[in-house]
Design an enzyme around this catalytic site. Structure first.
Site, PDB file in Angstrom:
ATOM      1  N   TRP A  12       0.824  -1.217   0.000  1.00  0.00           N
ATOM      2  CA  TRP A  12       0.000   0.000   0.000  1.00  0.00           C
ATOM      3  C   TRP A  12       0.849   1.255   0.000  1.00  0.00           C
ATOM      4  O   TRP A  12       0.518   2.226  -0.684  1.00  0.00           O
ATOM      5  CB  TRP A  12      -1.019  -0.022   1.134  1.00  0.00           C
ATOM      6  N   ASP A  17      -1.904   6.630   6.358  1.00  0.00           N
ATOM      7  CA  ASP A  17      -2.961   5.812   5.754  1.00  0.00           C
ATOM      8  C   ASP A  17      -3.383   4.772   6.792  1.00  0.00           C
ATOM      9  O   ASP A  17      -2.741   3.743   6.938  1.00  0.00           O
ATOM     10  CB  ASP A  17      -2.434   5.145   4.485  1.00  0.00           C
ATOM     11  N   LYS A  39     -12.843  -1.525   6.614  1.00  0.00           N
ATOM     12  CA  LYS A  39     -12.290  -2.496   7.561  1.00  0.00           C
ATOM     13  C   LYS A  39     -12.965  -2.348   8.921  1.00  0.00           C
ATOM     14  O   LYS A  39     -13.725  -3.207   9.326  1.00  0.00           O
ATOM     15  CB  LYS A  39     -10.771  -2.303   7.710  1.00  0.00           C
TER      16      LYS A  39
HETATM   17  N1  PMP Z   1      -4.431   1.494   1.955  1.00  0.00           N
HETATM   18  C1  PMP Z   1      -4.556   0.391   2.728  1.00  0.00           C
HETATM   19  C2  PMP Z   1      -3.661   0.256   3.918  1.00  0.00           C
HETATM   20  C3  PMP Z   1      -5.506  -0.580   2.404  1.00  0.00           C
HETATM   21  O1  PMP Z   1      -5.629  -1.669   3.155  1.00  0.00           O
HETATM   22  C4  PMP Z   1      -6.328  -0.399   1.272  1.00  0.00           C
HETATM   23  C5  PMP Z   1      -7.398  -1.375   0.878  1.00  0.00           C
HETATM   24  N2  PMP Z   1      -7.292  -2.637   1.311  1.00  0.00           N
HETATM   25  C6  PMP Z   1      -6.135   0.750   0.496  1.00  0.00           C
HETATM   26  C7  PMP Z   1      -5.198   1.680   0.871  1.00  0.00           C
HETATM   27  C8  PMP Z   1      -6.973   1.006  -0.732  1.00  0.00           C
HETATM   28  O2  PMP Z   1      -8.227   1.359  -0.314  1.00  0.00           O
HETATM   29  P1  PMP Z   1      -9.449   1.618  -1.314  1.00  0.00           P
HETATM   30  O3  PMP Z   1      -9.751   0.308  -1.930  1.00  0.00           O
HETATM   31  O4  PMP Z   1     -10.494   2.132  -0.393  1.00  0.00           O
HETATM   32  O5  PMP Z   1      -8.997   2.630  -2.295  1.00  0.00           O
END
Ligand code: PMP
Length: 349
Positions: free
Chosen positions: A90, A161, A185
């Site tokens: 991420w 994040d 989550k």
């Molecule tokens: N950052 C993290 C730490 C995540 O776990 C996720 C999704 N699992 C995201 C970003 C991306 O999120 P989204 O699908 O809401 O764009």
């Protein structure tokens, strides 16, 4: 996983919300009734996290991925330098998006050489003087790597994040310039993205940025510059009420820690399962693990599914297994997984 009592309440009031004869999805987002829902959710989030008064809470769309772009577009200019810590899938995506919007993206620590099983040594961050912000991912959802410390960014705003760790334990919001999280989550269904941002950081968006991505434009309109994701916002409010009734973040944090300890303890003691992450950096929320013999992965997942233990396949990019222990996962759920794992080992070890 969402809390069962919340799912049941949402089901019970789905077609007749608070005696209105309608679903909460069918009323206007500007109606008094929905505004009260929206305000209550914000108040609960502020109360649970202890959000100081000089922070705005925004309820947005576009996911955490949208914020990967919105953050540089709001907090940095094309000729700024921004710092990022790279600790996994991420953060890597966040860095990739930042590179499209800022001239100099400095990777102040890169954990790729460990296979993303570590967090950086806090003393060895290669921070830039005068960076517009320092971005990091406190919990890497796929790798199961979590920071046991807050990176010291000095006067540079710290941007986090928190998609897969928000509301899992108490935090000191005042240490951050901006916190963001996709809701899906610990907060509710997908479709809602929460941004908590210090007031002095807003109002500096680049000219030309679409209004829905401009923190100031959204803050000025109470996150209702356009139609918000009303059902997800309502649902988040129910989850926040549930969290408060659980005793708030100190209580849920203690429970989350105990759940994680139970599972890591069983993995480490087994000689059959293993978790690759350096012990101080192990996530409370996401626990990846592998079997001694990967040829057994399929039968493990099939037998687990049959035992009612679902969603245990690791992310498609890494394979193996991953147990996610978000707030709504009860201790008994983890105990059932551990008992299943021990039984599987007896049969196949
Ligand atoms: N950052 C993290 C730490 C995540 O776990 C996720 C999704 N699992 C995201 C970003 C991306 O999120 P989204 O699908 O809401 O764009």
């Amino acid at each position: 996983m969402l809390p069962a009592p919340v799912l049941e309440q949402a089901r019970d009031e789905l077609s007749d919300w608070r005696g209105s004869g309608m679903s909460v999805m069918e009323i206007s987002h500007r109606s008094k009734a929905f505004m009260a829902v929206a305000e209550e959710a914000e108040a609960l989030l502020r109360e649970l996290l202890g959000v100081p008064a000089n922070y705005k809470v925004l309820f947005l769309q576009g996911g955490a991925t949208g914020q990967f772009a919105a953050i540089p577009l709001n907090l940095a200019s094309l000729d700024s330098t921004v710092d990022y810590l790279n600790t996994g899938a991420w953060s890597k995506k966040a860095i990739g998006e930042a590179r499209r919007h800022v001239g100099t993206v400095n990777v102040a620590a890169d954990e790729a050489p460990s296979g993303y099983t570590t967090v950086p040594d806090p003393q060895r961050l290669q921070l830039s003087a005068g960076a517009a912000y320092l971005h990091y991912t406190p919990n890497e959802t796929i790798g199961g790597v979590e920071f046991p410390y807050l990176p010291a960014s000095g006067a540079v705003p710290l941007v986090a994040d928190m998609s897969s760790t928000i509301l899992s334990r108490p935090i000191d919001v005042a240490k951050f310039g901006l916190i963001y999280a996709g809701a899906q989550k610990n907060l509710g269904p997908a479709g809602l993205t929460v941004v908590i941002v210090r007031e002095d950081l807003i109002g500096k968006a680049r000219p030309g940025i679409p209004s829905v991505w401009d923190y100031k434009a959204m803050a000025d309109e109470g996150s209702m510059l356009n139609t918000p994701p009303t059902f997800a916002w309502y649902f988040a409010g129910l989850v926040l009420r549930w969290l408060k009734a659980q005793g708030g973040l100190a209580a849920i944090g203690a429970r989350n820690q105990a759940k994680a300890q139970l599972l890591y303890g069983a993995i480490d003691a087994s000689g059959f399962y293993s978790n690759p992450v350096a012990k101080p950096a192990r996530s409370w929320m996401n626990v990846p693990f592998t079997l001694r013999d990967p040829a057994l992965d399929k039968s493990f997942l099939t037998a687990a599914q049959a035992a009612g233990l679902t969603n245990l396949a690791g992310h498609r990019s890494v394979g193996g297994m991953r147990a996610s222990l978000y707030n709504a996962m009860p201790h008994e759920g983890v105990a059932a997984l551990v008992a299943f794992m021990q039984d599987f080992q007896r049969r196949h070890g």
